[in-house]
Design a protein around this motif. Sequence first.
Motif: not given
Length: 323
Positions: A287-311
């Motif tokens: 949890y971040a003490l900011t206006d924006v939580q990191p979930q969306a950024k983390i999931m976007a970074e995982l999706a961008a590097g996902n050449d393994l085909g994991v879900r």
Amino acid sequence: MKAAAALLALLATASAPAPSAFDMVVLGARGGIEDGNLTAFMIHPHGDARAVTCDAGTLVQGLRVAATKGTIGPAPAGSGLSPVGYALTHDIKGYLISHAHLDHVGGLIVASPDDSAKPIYALPSVNAEILRSYFRNGPWSNFTDRGEPPRLGKYHVADLVPGATTPLADTAMTVTAYPLQHGALESTAFLVEHGQDGLLCFGDTGADSVEHSDKLRQVWTAVAERVRAKRLKAIVIEVSFPSERPDDKLFGHLTPRLLLAELHTLEGLAGKGSLKGLPVVVSHIKYALTDVQPQAKIMAELAAGNDLGVRFLLPEQGQRLRF
């Protein structure tokens, strides 16, 4: 006609999804300071309510959210218990505790006065720290059968041997524990198995490259054959921070960049394409003490590097997942 019917039946069987092996109710999805929603996953075989939790940062509040969402309960008629009370005291048969940080044990400690008797499963160093820090006179009463007297004996403290498979009492599952490096602390990955199927649940862990360790590689080596055979149904693993976080500020945690590198190590051991379709549940986002939580950024970074085909899956408190 008979041959055609047989062919149609064969095709239908081949295209049907594999039956679910495990159900997992998310009692706590996050890490760090988000009290009331801290790491805890209730795991049981599909069709068999006898469960254990992987960590116990949040218990009662997570069960309350699950009851509201209809993912636990109702309690049997005549039990005199709410869905929360029945799940806590009857369905949960034990706790797998990866390490002794409060965001992984706080729910267990707070629930202990009204909980039922059951084991706490952990590596010896983890159990010793739980007894030293929490279950003793002063911080809390000792509800276990070990450590400082008076011992109330509600929880049986069960030490796990690394790499050895242990039956989980009063369930149809077993567990095998693998040590992890979480900064200076020993943490744990738990391979929970039912029949031929397994689910791998990680406590907090740093990457081998950052921790100067081979602990994660040892886990990947241990499960590689299960991955090849499609018998590992899911991985639950932490990603605490976005990839921009400096390595010297990770404090024994993973980022998307580091998790992707570790999953490539697993694919290298299990075979090219072996991770395609494998569910990877992303836990312990801080949890971040900011206006924006990191979930969306983390999931976007995982999706961008996902050449393994994991879900990659982002769990939410109270959700029921089937694997």
